[in-house]
Structure formats: structure tokens, C-alpha cells
Design an enzyme around this catalytic site. Structure first.
Site, PDB file in Angstrom:
ATOM      1  N   GLY A   1      64.266  25.522 -60.414  1.00 35.44           N
ATOM      2  CA  GLY A   1      63.998  25.633 -58.974  1.00 35.44           C
ATOM      3  C   GLY A   1      64.360  27.004 -58.412  1.00 35.44           C
ATOM      4  O   GLY A   1      65.100  27.785 -59.030  1.00 35.44           O
TER       5      GLY A   1
ATOM      6  N   ARG B   1      63.964  19.082 -66.676  1.00 35.37           N
ATOM      7  CA  ARG B   1      63.350  17.804 -67.059  1.00 35.37           C
ATOM      8  C   ARG B   1      62.807  17.874 -68.474  1.00 35.37           C
ATOM      9  O   ARG B   1      62.813  16.888 -69.184  1.00 35.37           O
ATOM     10  CB  ARG B   1      62.235  17.451 -66.081  1.00 35.37           C
ATOM     11  CG  ARG B   1      62.807  16.994 -64.771  1.00 35.37           C
ATOM     12  CD  ARG B   1      61.786  16.222 -64.016  1.00 35.37           C
ATOM     13  NE  ARG B   1      61.232  17.012 -62.922  1.00 35.37           N
ATOM     14  CZ  ARG B   1      60.535  16.483 -61.946  1.00 35.37           C
ATOM     15  NH1 ARG B   1      60.299  15.198 -61.945  1.00 35.37           N
ATOM     16  NH2 ARG B   1      60.060  17.237 -60.974  1.00 35.37           N
TER      17      ARG B   1
ATOM     18  N   SER C   1      66.558  18.462 -56.412  1.00 38.26           N
ATOM     19  CA  SER C   1      66.057  17.379 -55.562  1.00 38.26           C
ATOM     20  C   SER C   1      64.586  17.668 -55.338  1.00 38.26           C
ATOM     21  O   SER C   1      64.207  18.843 -55.230  1.00 38.26           O
ATOM     22  CB  SER C   1      66.791  17.374 -54.210  1.00 38.26           C
ATOM     23  OG  SER C   1      66.719  16.114 -53.596  1.00 38.26           O
TER      24      SER C   1
ATOM     25  N   LYS D   1      67.051  13.731 -47.908  1.00 36.95           N
ATOM     26  CA  LYS D   1      68.278  14.540 -47.914  1.00 36.95           C
ATOM     27  C   LYS D   1      69.399  13.847 -47.126  1.00 36.95           C
ATOM     28  O   LYS D   1      70.553  13.864 -47.542  1.00 36.95           O
ATOM     29  CB  LYS D   1      68.004  15.940 -47.340  1.00 36.95           C
ATOM     30  CG  LYS D   1      67.049  16.784 -48.149  1.00 36.95           C
ATOM     31  CD  LYS D   1      67.476  17.001 -49.592  1.00 36.95           C
ATOM     32  CE  LYS D   1      68.603  17.979 -49.768  1.00 36.95           C
ATOM     33  NZ  LYS D   1      68.938  18.202 -51.207  1.00 36.95           N
TER      34      LYS D   1
ATOM     35  N   PRO E   1      72.054  24.509 -46.468  1.00 42.12           N
ATOM     36  CA  PRO E   1      71.278  25.707 -46.139  1.00 42.12           C
ATOM     37  C   PRO E   1      70.153  25.424 -45.145  1.00 42.12           C
ATOM     38  O   PRO E   1      69.655  24.305 -45.049  1.00 42.12           O
ATOM     39  CB  PRO E   1      70.675  26.136 -47.490  1.00 42.12           C
ATOM     40  CG  PRO E   1      71.332  25.286 -48.531  1.00 42.12           C
ATOM     41  CD  PRO E   1      71.806  24.047 -47.837  1.00 42.12           C
TER      42      PRO E   1
HETATM   43  P1  NAP Z   1      62.420  23.713 -55.874  1.00 40.88           P
HETATM   44  O1  NAP Z   1      62.185  25.136 -56.166  1.00 40.88           O
HETATM   45  O2  NAP Z   1      61.248  22.821 -55.710  1.00 40.88           O
HETATM   46  O3  NAP Z   1      63.373  23.113 -56.983  1.00 40.88           O
HETATM   47  C1  NAP Z   1      63.607  21.744 -57.081  1.00 40.88           C
HETATM   48  C2  NAP Z   1      64.276  21.481 -58.409  1.00 40.88           C
HETATM   49  O4  NAP Z   1      64.572  20.085 -58.492  1.00 40.88           O
HETATM   50  C3  NAP Z   1      63.397  21.827 -59.615  1.00 40.88           C
HETATM   51  O5  NAP Z   1      64.186  22.371 -60.628  1.00 40.88           O
HETATM   52  C4  NAP Z   1      62.849  20.470 -60.019  1.00 40.88           C
HETATM   53  O6  NAP Z   1      62.530  20.373 -61.393  1.00 40.88           O
HETATM   54  C5  NAP Z   1      64.075  19.616 -59.727  1.00 40.88           C
HETATM   55  N1  NAP Z   1      63.694  18.217 -59.685  1.00 40.88           N
HETATM   56  C6  NAP Z   1      62.837  17.611 -58.837  1.00 40.88           C
HETATM   57  N2  NAP Z   1      62.720  16.307 -59.167  1.00 40.88           N
HETATM   58  C7  NAP Z   1      63.509  16.107 -60.248  1.00 40.88           C
HETATM   59  C8  NAP Z   1      63.804  14.993 -61.064  1.00 40.88           C
HETATM   60  N3  NAP Z   1      63.268  13.790 -60.861  1.00 40.88           N
HETATM   61  N4  NAP Z   1      64.674  15.164 -62.105  1.00 40.88           N
HETATM   62  C9  NAP Z   1      65.224  16.365 -62.348  1.00 40.88           C
HETATM   63  N5  NAP Z   1      64.973  17.468 -61.614  1.00 40.88           N
HETATM   64  C10 NAP Z   1      64.124  17.333 -60.587  1.00 40.88           C
HETATM   65  O7  NAP Z   1      63.279  23.518 -54.554  1.00 40.88           O
HETATM   66  P2  NAP Z   1      64.386  24.457 -53.897  1.00 40.88           P
HETATM   67  O8  NAP Z   1      63.828  24.961 -52.638  1.00 40.88           O
HETATM   68  O9  NAP Z   1      64.947  25.378 -54.890  1.00 40.88           O
HETATM   69  O10 NAP Z   1      65.465  23.354 -53.497  1.00 40.88           O
HETATM   70  C11 NAP Z   1      66.631  23.172 -54.269  1.00 40.88           C
HETATM   71  C12 NAP Z   1      67.636  22.386 -53.470  1.00 40.88           C
HETATM   72  O11 NAP Z   1      67.949  23.081 -52.283  1.00 40.88           O
HETATM   73  C13 NAP Z   1      67.141  21.005 -53.055  1.00 40.88           C
HETATM   74  O12 NAP Z   1      68.233  20.119 -53.105  1.00 40.88           O
HETATM   75  C14 NAP Z   1      66.721  21.222 -51.624  1.00 40.88           C
HETATM   76  O13 NAP Z   1      66.768  20.038 -50.869  1.00 40.88           O
HETATM   77  C15 NAP Z   1      67.783  22.206 -51.180  1.00 40.88           C
HETATM   78  N6  NAP Z   1      67.406  22.980 -50.007  1.00 40.88           N
HETATM   79  C16 NAP Z   1      66.360  23.832 -50.089  1.00 40.88           C
HETATM   80  C17 NAP Z   1      66.013  24.559 -48.959  1.00 40.88           C
HETATM   81  C18 NAP Z   1      64.866  25.521 -48.974  1.00 40.88           C
HETATM   82  O14 NAP Z   1      64.476  25.990 -47.901  1.00 40.88           O
HETATM   83  N7  NAP Z   1      64.348  25.884 -50.146  1.00 40.88           N
HETATM   84  C19 NAP Z   1      66.726  24.397 -47.758  1.00 40.88           C
HETATM   85  C20 NAP Z   1      67.799  23.522 -47.727  1.00 40.88           C
HETATM   86  C21 NAP Z   1      68.121  22.818 -48.865  1.00 40.88           C
HETATM   87  P3  NAP Z   1      60.996  20.607 -61.929  1.00 40.88           P
HETATM   88  O15 NAP Z   1      60.845  22.095 -62.038  1.00 40.88           O
HETATM   89  O16 NAP Z   1      60.997  19.919 -63.242  1.00 40.88           O
HETATM   90  O17 NAP Z   1      60.096  19.993 -60.920  1.00 40.88           O
END
Ligand code: NAP
Length: 337
Positions: free
Chosen positions: A10, A32, A81, A156, A179
Site C-alpha cells: 500500500g 496477500r 485495510s 474505519k 491521518p
Molecule cells: P492502499 O494503498 O490501498 O493500501 C491498502 C493496503 O491494504 C494494501 O497493501 C492492500 O493489499 C491491503 N489490503 C487490503 N485488503 C486486504 C486484505 N483483505 N488482506 C490483506 N491486506 C489487504 O491504501 P492506503 O491509502 O495506503 O491506506 C493504508 C491505511 O491508511 C488504511 O488503513 C487506510 O484506511 C489508512 N488511511 C489512509 C488515508 C489516505 O488518505 N490514503 C487516510 C487516512 C487513513 P493489496 O495490495 O493486496 O490489495
């Protein structure tokens, strides 16, 4: 010292891995599918820094692998997530991995003698949504009202609530970071949800820019926030990691100022409400966006600044660095000469 980071494919987790490797920690990451996971950029950082980085298989929807993943780690950063670009029809496709997956990670961490603390990546979506009073600056004391939330914020809220209940019942040292909208540079050729609106504006793929605001933060600063939450023995509770309210139109203006002289055709025209209303009749994402129109995003990161010593770079830098990375990784085409 080994730190487990979940979901290292991610956007946010990649920056977390980089932060750890460049600060003297070894990292185990969960993916995964180790055979297909794109983590070459993280292996390169490990090689540069002389630290150890490896990946293990674990899925949030399956018990298998989590006990082995946490084994020997001093800290767990639970970042993974589902954060999809499109809103799913069935909210459970987000809620179940978020809630059950968080509990799987926390159960494994609580059972591992080596794990001293869990740092959990929540979101300001668990704090700022659903309140009637939009003029109040929200803090860690606030919780979004879960009724009527879209699937992602709902997942969330329920996951963070479940994490706190589990930690309290099991005496687990849990620190949560919340964040805002995470911008900043890509580390690989991904299209993360939080950069997608900026990418589309930069690429001129949207006809107009809706009047929506976000509390922006930078992936590099979010990663620092995770590290401070891990290293500070007094860290406890929730920490908002988010900057001032920024309208999408302001982000578009920054892109236009920086990149229009280079030939990029940045979308800048404001989208009137009536147009979004019309488009929203057949586009669910636009329909959902309508409820956030014209609302400033008022949040305070004072607690993280005061207690963790967290700082944040200027939003302009996060926007420009994101855009440059779109071009570097080919998710936005260079202008034709
Ligand atoms: P992202 O790039 O979509 O990354 C999500 C990660 O979660 C990926 O590694 C994905 O794996 C993994 N994932 C999803 N479903 C899964 C499952 N069933 N089993 C194992 N892994 C799984 O999202 P991100 O923006 O980096 O977000 C990361 C975290 O930060 C999340 O908790 C999100 O809620 C939080 N967050 C993000 C933001 C934002 O603006 N980006 C803001 C606040 C909080 P795959 O590659 O295999 O799909």
C-alpha cells in the site's frame, strides 16, 4: 529490532517501511501474495540502508499466517485495510476485512511475547463525519456518527472501535494515528485512492473541480507520526495527523501554477452543485460526494504536535511531489511537445 508492517504493497505502508528502514529498524511486511506483490522499491531501500526487509503471506480475511508474522517483532504497525478507489455496493466488503482483520492482527500481537506495542492506522474519517455542527474544530475526543456513513468511513469507525475494545479487554498497548487525506510522492507505479482525485485533476481527466475540502497530510509525515507513536514511551490514545483544511480548487491552482507552464492541462474550472447533482443521478461516487460539498474540514493536530513533536511539511510540497511522482511512474502522461 524488527517491526511488522501490514499491507506493505500500500501507499501509506510503503512510506512507513521506508521510514523504519532509514531509521535503523528491520521490517517484516505482510502481503496477500508474496509471488505477485510489488515490493521491489522497498527491497531497494533495504539494500541501500543495509537493513533487513522481508515479506510474509497474511490476509485480513484469514487466520492463517498472522501468528508467524508477528513472531519476534517488537512492534506491529497495522496499516492494511481496504481503501478502494470506487465505493463498493456492499459495505461488508470493506467492513469485514477492516474489523475482523484488525482483530486478527491484534489477537496475534497480544499472544506474542515479543510485541510491546501496536500502532494502528485509523483515519480522520473516524472523527470528523456525521456531526451536525460543521463549525467546530474536531479533536481526538470526537467520533464520527456511524449511522449513514459511506462504506469506507464506516469500516474505519467500526475497526477502530473494535481495536480499542480489544486492547482494553486484553491489556494491549495500542496507540492509534488518524491521518487526513494522504498526499505526497508515490514510491511505485500504483494508483492509491487518496491520490486519485489529484491525479485526475492533474491529468485533466475531470471536466471540473467540486468544492470539497480535505485536511491534507503527507505520506512521509504520516510515516514519521507512526514512528514517533512507537518510540515515545508515553504515547497513548489517538493522534490526529492532518493539516489545515484545503479546498480541491486550491490544490488545482497549485498544480496549474507549477505545471501549466510546462504544458500540462490541469483541470481548474469549479464544478457547480447543479452539475454534480445531475451527474450524481447515475454516478454513485458523485452522489456520495454531494453530501460533503462546501464543508470545510476542521481538525486539530495539536496533540500530536505537543506530545509527539510531530511536524508537517507545507501542503504545496505534498501536492507538487505527488504530481512529479505521477509523471515519474507514468500514471500521468508528459505533455506532447
Ligand atoms: P492502499 O494503498 O490501498 O493500501 C491498502 C493496503 O491494504 C494494501 O497493501 C492492500 O493489499 C491491503 N489490503 C487490503 N485488503 C486486504 C486484505 N483483505 N488482506 C490483506 N491486506 C489487504 O491504501 P492506503 O491509502 O495506503 O491506506 C493504508 C491505511 O491508511 C488504511 O488503513 C487506510 O484506511 C489508512 N488511511 C489512509 C488515508 C489516505 O488518505 N490514503 C487516510 C487516512 C487513513 P493489496 O495490495 O493486496 O490489495
Amino acid at each position: 529490532m524488527i517491526v511488522l508492517v501490514t499491507g506493505v504493497t500500500g501507499f501509506v505502508a510503503g512510506h512507513c517501511v521506508r521510514e523504519l528502514l532509514t531509521h535503523g529498524y528491520d521490517v517484516r511486511g505482510t502481503v496477500r501474495d508474496p509471488a505477485t506483490a510489488d515490493v521491489a522499491h522497498l527491497r531497494a531501500i533495504a539494500a541501500e540502508t543495509g537493513r533487513v526487509f522481508d515479506v510474509v503471506r497474511a490476509d485480513l480475511t484469514d487466520d492463517a499466517g498472522w501468528a508467524e508474522a508477528v513472531d519476534g517483532c517488537a512492534c506491529v504497525w497495522h496499516v492494511a485495510s481496504p481503501n478502494p478507489t470506487e465505493v463498493p455496493r456492499d459495505p461488508e466488503t470493506l467492513v469485514r476485512p477492516a474489523v475482523d482483520g484488525t482483530l486478527r492482527v491484534l489477537r496475534a500481537a497480544a499472544a506474542a511475547p515479543s510485541v510491546k506495542r501496536v500502532v494502528y492506522t485509523s483515519s480522520v474519517a473516524t472523527i470528523r463525519l456525521g456531526h451536525a455542527d460543521l463549525t467546530k474544530v474536531r479533536t481526538e475526543a470526537d467520533w464520527s456518527v456511524p449511522d449513514g456513513l459511506d462504506p469506507y468511513p464506516r469500516s474505519k469507525v467500526l475497526a477502530e472501535r473494535a481495536a480499542w475494545e480489544f486492547a482494553e479487554a486484553n491489556g494491549l498497548d495500542l496507540v492509534v494515528v488518524n491521518p487526513g487525506l494522504v498526499l505526497g510522492p508515490l514510491l511505485n507505479a500504483a494508483k492509491p485512492m487518496s491520490l486519485e482525485i489529484l491525479r485526475r485533476i492533474f491529468a485533466g481527466e475531470v471536466p471540473a473541480v467540486p468544492r470539497m475540502s480535505f485536511a491534507v497530510t503527507d505520506a512521509r509525515d504520516v510515516a514519521v507520526g507512526h514512528r514517533l507513536a512507537m518510540e515515545n514511551p508515553d504515547a497513548a490514545g489517538r493522534y490526529i495527523l492532518a493539516g489545515p483544511s484545503v479546498w480541491l480548487g486550491e490544490m488545482a491552482r497549485v498544480l496549474d501554477e507549477e505545471f501549466a507552464p510546462l504544458g500540462y492541462r490541469v483541470a481548474r474550472r469549479p464544478a457547480p452543485r447543479w452539475l454534480l447533482w445531475v451527474v450524481g443521478r447515475w454516478d454513485r461516487d458523485v452522489r456520495m460526494a454531494l453530501r460533503y460539498l462546501d464543508q470545510p474540514t476542521l481538525l486539530s493536530s495539536d496533540r500530536a504536535i505537543r506530545e509527539l513533536g510531530w511536524t508537517q511539511r507545507p501542503v504545496r510540497e505534498s501536492i507538487v511531489d505527488a504530481a512529479e511522482s505521477f509523471v515519474r511512474f507514468g500514471t500521468v502522461d508528459r505533455p506532447r511537445p
